[in-house]
Write an enzyme that holds these catalytic residues in place. Structure first.
Site, mmCIF file in Angstrom:
data_model
loop_
_atom_site.group_PDB
_atom_site.id
_atom_site.type_symbol
_atom_site.label_atom_id
_atom_site.label_comp_id
_atom_site.label_asym_id
_atom_site.label_seq_id
_atom_site.Cartn_x
_atom_site.Cartn_y
_atom_site.Cartn_z
ATOM 1 N N ASP A 1 0.861 -1.181 0.000
ATOM 2 C CA ASP A 1 0.000 0.000 0.000
ATOM 3 C C ASP A 1 0.893 1.224 0.000
ATOM 4 O O ASP A 1 2.047 1.135 0.399
ATOM 5 C CB ASP A 1 -0.800 0.056 1.302
ATOM 6 C CG ASP A 1 -1.929 -0.936 1.308
ATOM 7 O OD1 ASP A 1 -2.241 -1.462 0.242
ATOM 8 O OD2 ASP A 1 -2.480 -1.170 2.398
ATOM 9 N N ASP B 1 -4.935 -3.501 4.774
ATOM 10 C CA ASP B 1 -5.412 -3.113 6.096
ATOM 11 C C ASP B 1 -6.919 -3.232 6.259
ATOM 12 O O ASP B 1 -7.412 -3.395 7.345
ATOM 13 C CB ASP B 1 -4.940 -1.693 6.442
ATOM 14 C CG ASP B 1 -5.104 -0.735 5.285
ATOM 15 O OD1 ASP B 1 -5.990 -0.974 4.444
ATOM 16 O OD2 ASP B 1 -4.361 0.252 5.207
ATOM 17 N N ASP C 1 -9.525 -6.501 2.192
ATOM 18 C CA ASP C 1 -8.210 -6.954 1.740
ATOM 19 C C ASP C 1 -7.956 -8.402 2.125
ATOM 20 O O ASP C 1 -7.012 -9.029 1.639
ATOM 21 C CB ASP C 1 -7.101 -6.090 2.361
ATOM 22 C CG ASP C 1 -7.024 -4.719 1.725
ATOM 23 O OD1 ASP C 1 -7.425 -4.608 0.551
ATOM 24 O OD2 ASP C 1 -6.577 -3.772 2.388
HETATM 25 P P1 ATP Z 1 -3.290 3.183 -0.138
HETATM 26 O O1 ATP Z 1 -4.012 2.070 -0.813
HETATM 27 O O2 ATP Z 1 -2.107 3.673 -0.824
HETATM 28 O O3 ATP Z 1 -3.090 2.982 1.330
HETATM 29 P P2 ATP Z 1 -5.526 4.522 0.506
HETATM 30 O O4 ATP Z 1 -5.996 3.203 0.974
HETATM 31 O O5 ATP Z 1 -5.337 5.591 1.507
HETATM 32 O O6 ATP Z 1 -4.261 4.369 -0.309
HETATM 33 P P3 ATP Z 1 -8.012 5.129 -0.185
HETATM 34 O O7 ATP Z 1 -8.152 5.354 1.262
HETATM 35 O O8 ATP Z 1 -8.748 4.040 -0.861
HETATM 36 O O9 ATP Z 1 -6.520 4.975 -0.552
HETATM 37 O O10 ATP Z 1 -8.339 6.496 -0.858
HETATM 38 C C1 ATP Z 1 -8.634 6.585 -2.212
HETATM 39 C C2 ATP Z 1 -9.116 7.983 -2.531
HETATM 40 O O11 ATP Z 1 -10.298 8.256 -1.799
HETATM 41 C C3 ATP Z 1 -8.145 9.076 -2.139
HETATM 42 O O12 ATP Z 1 -7.303 9.379 -3.214
HETATM 43 C C4 ATP Z 1 -9.035 10.241 -1.805
HETATM 44 O O13 ATP Z 1 -9.327 10.974 -2.984
HETATM 45 C C5 ATP Z 1 -10.297 9.594 -1.335
HETATM 46 N N1 ATP Z 1 -10.357 9.569 0.123
HETATM 47 C C6 ATP Z 1 -9.450 9.078 0.977
HETATM 48 N N2 ATP Z 1 -9.837 9.198 2.228
HETATM 49 C C7 ATP Z 1 -11.044 9.779 2.203
HETATM 50 C C8 ATP Z 1 -11.995 10.173 3.193
HETATM 51 N N3 ATP Z 1 -11.779 9.971 4.477
HETATM 52 N N4 ATP Z 1 -13.129 10.744 2.784
HETATM 53 C C9 ATP Z 1 -13.361 10.930 1.491
HETATM 54 N N5 ATP Z 1 -12.522 10.602 0.523
HETATM 55 C C10 ATP Z 1 -11.375 10.028 0.846
#
Ligand code: ATP
Length: 928
Positions: free
Chosen positions: A337, A664, A668
């Site tokens: 990730d 996480d 997953d």
């Molecule tokens: P990684 O997989 O690298 O850990 P991540 O799991 O943080 O990334 P996601 O959490 O799926 O990725 O986030 C994907 C997208 O969703 C982000 O690019 C953002 O635009 C949006 N996002 C992330 N967190 C939030 C939130 N709390 N509320 C709304 N939109 C969000």
């Protein structure tokens, strides 16, 4: 077991009572939760929320089990017959070999178990409770009946809970009912006789929340929970058996069978062809068997694995399943990730795009200190309604909290700084900044800080009440709240934030104009290309009286408020670890939910190949075959969700890779299970992901995976080195006897003496490899192919070569002593010492596969090797010079001349092996 079984009875049919009745029975206020005094008092009454430890195998049985092994049977039979033949000393030594071996095995296994227990203890579960009117995370072991617990997707239910509030709450109860399809929960009471699977208003300890959120009151903890009643241990006990130990066990048995065969043939030959006396021959064959059977091997390998896990735990990598230690050594691709693992997960909003203007945001971290700038002009939020609207949405559509924490030292520091509270200067500001703490998701923390910077404090934000929420999930990538101002009677509104592709699709207008899609897309691409995580924020009014929010309400009718660009820099140690993995022939792939351009920019900073990236959409458009071809040279996967992870694992495995995959979220879990090495995050990960994983990172850090891989390689190498040492020394000992029988000459070493050598090497030299620190270059070469046999060709060659060398030097000393007129006893004493000294010298060679032993490190690198060597020398001197030893083993005091020859031959052996190593290095062989 110290859990008193008193208090609310498990038979109390909580599921048949209304929520109010349950709350009343448990004397808990549904708004405040329990007070800390009530918690302390109940903790005393009911005990901790822990399952009684499973009864382990009692010590005496574990000790006896050490003898339950075909290798030992052969030795015991040999000992029995020896005793019957009245060779008392030999029988005693064989018995000592068996006993000492069992003792070592017993002690080491106990230590291995202890190491694994300690590691397991590090994985204690946490729970979120509502106590004294506030949400707080606690150790799940501290829960008491009456506690209000909050549940969300991915959580393991920490105790038996009567549900009070549910939102799309679905729970997988496989641990309890065996049913793997998640069950939808509600809060209505059900009929008393309902079987467990139908008690939909209950959530049971040990089950997993698949989706949604909920809150409930704890009705039973510890042994009184349903799972406690069944007596199952959730979380699984690790057996100390792995594919490798099984393979080695099998290998040791094969060797034993082979040796018994060789022994029989030798006996037949000696008796009928060479006409040797039967009893002496028999004893020689027994000596041969005892010398050659690697009876200590299985125990040593188990210990090596356990020590490896302990070392990994100290470095923040917790092995949940022992076989993972071996698999780590062969990992060839790590899929990681991005957020928090490769990056710091400390997000700061730095850039805003409002309708008609772009702003820069200053300040770093979660301290709400900093301002807004349009070019070189400071912008006042109070005079910029568009900025205020965006900040309001950022602050309200948010679950995070930032608070000014006052730890003792920080307070003292502030007290020493006059006027620090109203800090004006930069220096004072930054000092004050040190004490701001964020609780919640970092992306939301960054947005909350932004709201505070715009002057919207917690009080201002609390002027509205939240009616409903659609929480953020990686699958739909947005979060929405339904809010209404307390003060006026205005219609409720929906505030929305999420990934720009999702939000822009839902917006029809912005700043009073129809939405200019192309303009906003360009702005998104611009920010993402700088490595910023971009969120779009929007709002819309709802008809008066709306109280609930569902997915069906999220339709294209929103007003776009603007974009927020958030930075989250890569962890410096992750950059180094990526480089190290690449050196080590391990491909690192980043899989993120972020925008493709953001992912590519961060990937480039980390040193990944970013010339082509794939998005979740691209992956969906490909069939398995196409994906298999593309996956090889793509390092960055963006906008990917858990299903894509699963397909990537399969595609990489189809390429013959051994895949480590991080994760996480609750979704997953399938990818973690499918990967050869599922890696879960200890901090931000869900219980569901942890349960599906092989390895848990307690610091959520990519560099820890790289360290664990290194440790896995070292463990595997050390197992190989144990083989590399044990097998040729056994081979040398057995070879001496075999050769004597087939040549029909006097044995250079008697059966009793060979038993002695075997005994003392087992308690000394063989243990050194458990403490071997590992080769310096262990991360400079590709991973071991998973299909590589245990006994590789160089290893077998080395074994045969060293065995022959040992036989040669032992015979040489023996013949030399005889030729200069020494007695047979004297010649034998010299031969035994020759054998032992060459084993001692070889120990220092076996510490490295092919690296030269002519380095200081050879003697400094593993202190245990030195200690056991000195011990061996002392015991061997006793063997040679102590009168009682001379009487028992028919040894004689050796002259200095004899020692000089033994020393010279041992040095020659050392040099010849050094030459062989040089030759192997020349052929590019660096490991075996
Ligand atoms: P990684 O997989 O690298 O850990 P991540 O799991 O943080 O990334 P996601 O959490 O799926 O990725 O986030 C994907 C997208 O969703 C982000 O690019 C953002 O635009 C949006 N996002 C992330 N967190 C939030 C939130 N709390 N509320 C709304 N939109 C969000």
């Amino acid at each position: 077991m110290n859990t008193p079984v008193t208090g609310p009875e498990p038979s109390a049919e909580w599921h048949a009572q209304s929520a109010e009745q349950v709350l009343q029975a448990l004397a808990v206020d549904p708004v405040q939760g329990l007070s800390s005094e009530a918690v302390a008092q109940r903790l005393r009454t009911y005990g901790h929320n822990r399952l009684p430890a499973m009864q382990g195998v009692p010590a005496w049985r574990r000790f006896l089990l050490q003898f339950h092994n075909p290798l030992i049977y052969v030795l015991l039979i040999a000992g029995g017959v020896t005793l019957a033949l009245q060779f008392h000393v030999d029988a005693l030594v064989i018995l000592a070999v068996v006993l000492i071996n069992a003792l070592i095995g017993f002690v080491q296994e106990g230590q291995a178990e202890k190491a694994m227990d300690a590691v397991r203890g590090l994985l204690a579960s946490r729970a979120n409770v509502w106590r004294a009117g506030a949400r707080q995370p606690v150790d799940a072991g501290e829960l008491v009946p009456g506690d209000l617990v909050l549940l969300e997707s991915g959580d393991k239910v920490p105790a038996d809970v009567r549900l009070l509030r549910c939102k799309n709450l679905r729970i997988t109860e496989a641990a309890l009912t065996g049913e793997s399809v998640p069950v939808s929960k509600h809060t209505e009471a059900v009929l008393a006789p309902a079987p467990m699977g139908d008690r939909l208003c209950m959530a049971y300890s040990g089950t997993l929340v698949a989706t949604g959120q909920g809150m409930g009151v704890v009705v039973a903890t510890g042994a009184r929970t349903e799972i406690g009643q069944i007596g199952t241990l959730v979380g699984g006990v690790q057996a100390l058996v792995t594919p490798l130990t099984r393979r080695l066990d099998q290998f040791a048995r094969q060797i034993t069978a082979f040796i018994v065969g060789v022994g029989a043939v030798s006996f037949a030959y000696g008796y009928w062809a060479a006409h040797l006396p039967a009893q002496e021959l028999f004893m020689a064959v027994v000596g041969l068997a005892v010398a050659a059977i690697p009876e200590g091997l299985p125990a040593i390998v188990t210990v090596l694995l356990a020590i490896g896990t302990r070392r990994m735990a100290r470095q923040h990598a917790i092995v949940r399943r022992l076989p993972a230690v071996e698999a780590l050594g062969s990992v060839s691709v790590i899929c990681s990730d991005k957020t928090g693992t490769l990056t710091q997960n400390e997000m700061t909003a730095v850039h805003l795009v409002l309708p008609g203007q772009r702003l820069r945001v200053t300040g770093a971290g979660y301290a709400p200190l900093g301002g807004f700038w349009g070019g070189d002009t400071a912008v006042q939020p109070a005079h910029t309604p568009q900025l205020l609207a965006l900040a309001r949405c950022a602050g309200l559509c948010n679950e995070a909290r930032i608070e000014l924490q006052a730890p003792a030292n920080a307070q003292a520091q502030l007290a020493r700084t006059p006027g620090a509270v109203g800090a004006e200067t930069e220096a004072e500001e930054s000092r004050a900044a040190g004490v701001w703490r964020m609780v919640g998701d970092p992306t939301e923390g960054a947005l909350m800080t932004l709201a505070h910077k715009a002057g919207l404090s917690a009080e201002l934000l609390s002027a509205v009440r939240r009616l409903d929420v659609i929480p953020f999930e990686s699958e739909h990538r947005f979060m929405a709240v339904l809010v209404q101002a307390w003060a006026d009677a205005a219609d409720p509104e929906v505030l929305l934030k999420g990934a720009p592709e999702v939000v822009l699709r839902l917006c029809t207008h912005s700043g009073g104009q129809p939405l200019d899609g192309a303009h906003w897309q360009a702005a998104v691409a611009d920010a993402a290309a700088q490595g910023q995580r971009v969120l779009a924020l929007a709002q819309c009014r709802m008809p008066g009286g709306t109280r609930q929010l569902s997915m069906a309400d999220i339709t294209p009718r929103f007003e776009l408020l603007g974009l927020v660009g958030i930075i989250d820099p890569p962890r410096p140690e992750a950059m180094a670890a990526v480089a190290e993995c690449q050196w080590a022939g391990i491909r690192v792939k980043m899989i993120t939910g972020d925008h493709a351009l953001t992912a590519a920019a961060i990937g480039a900073q980390l040193g990944l190949a970013t010339s082509h990236t794939l998005t979740g959409e691209d992956i969906e458009a490909m069939d398995d075959e196409a994906l298999k071809n593309r996956v090889r040279d793509t390092d960055v996967f963006a906008r990917a969700s858990p299903v894509h992870k699963l397909r990537l694992v399969h595609a990489l495995q189809a390429q013959g890779h051994l895949v480590a995959m991080t994760g996480d979220g609750v979704n997953d879990a399938p990818a973690l299970k499918a990967a050869n090495m599922g890696v879960a995050m200890g901090h931000k990960g869900t219980d569901a992901a942890r349960e599906a994983s092989d390895l848990v990172l307690t610091d959520d850090n990519f560099a820890t995976i790289a360290r664990a891989v290194r440790e896995g390689r070292v463990v595997f190498d050390n197992i190989k080195k144990t083989l590399l040492f044990t097998l040729p020394t056994n081979g040398g000992e057995a070879g001496v006897i075999l050769l004597a029988i087939f040549l029909g000459v006097a044995l250079p070493v008697t059966a009793g003496q060979i038993l002695w050598v075997n005994l003392i090497t087992a308690v000394t030299l063989s243990l050194a490899f458990a403490f071997e620190p590992g080769e310096e270059g262990v991360m400079r070469h590709g991973p071991r192919p998973p299909t590589e046999p245990l006994l590789t060709r160089p290893l077998v060659l080395r074994m045969v070569f060293v065995s022959l060398l040992m036989v040669a030097v032992t015979f040489s000393v023996f013949e030399w002593e005889l030729s200069r007129g020494s007695s047979l006893e004297m010649a034998r004493t010299a031969a035994v010492n020759m054998l032992v000294v060459s084993e001692l010298f070889y120990l220092f060679h076996a510490r490295h596969f092919t690296r030269s032993a002519f380095r200081l490190e050879t003697f400094k690198g593993n202190p245990v090797a030195i200690v056991v060597s000195l011990l061996m020398v002392a015991v061997q001197l006793l063997f040679t010079y102590a009168p009682f030893m001379q009487a028992v083993f028919q040894t004689r005091a050796l002259s200095l001349n004899s020692w000089a020859v033994i020393g010279a031959l041992a040095c020659a052996l050392f040099l010849v092996i050094e030459l062989e190593k040089a030759l192997l290095r020349w052929f590019g062989v660096w490991r075996m």
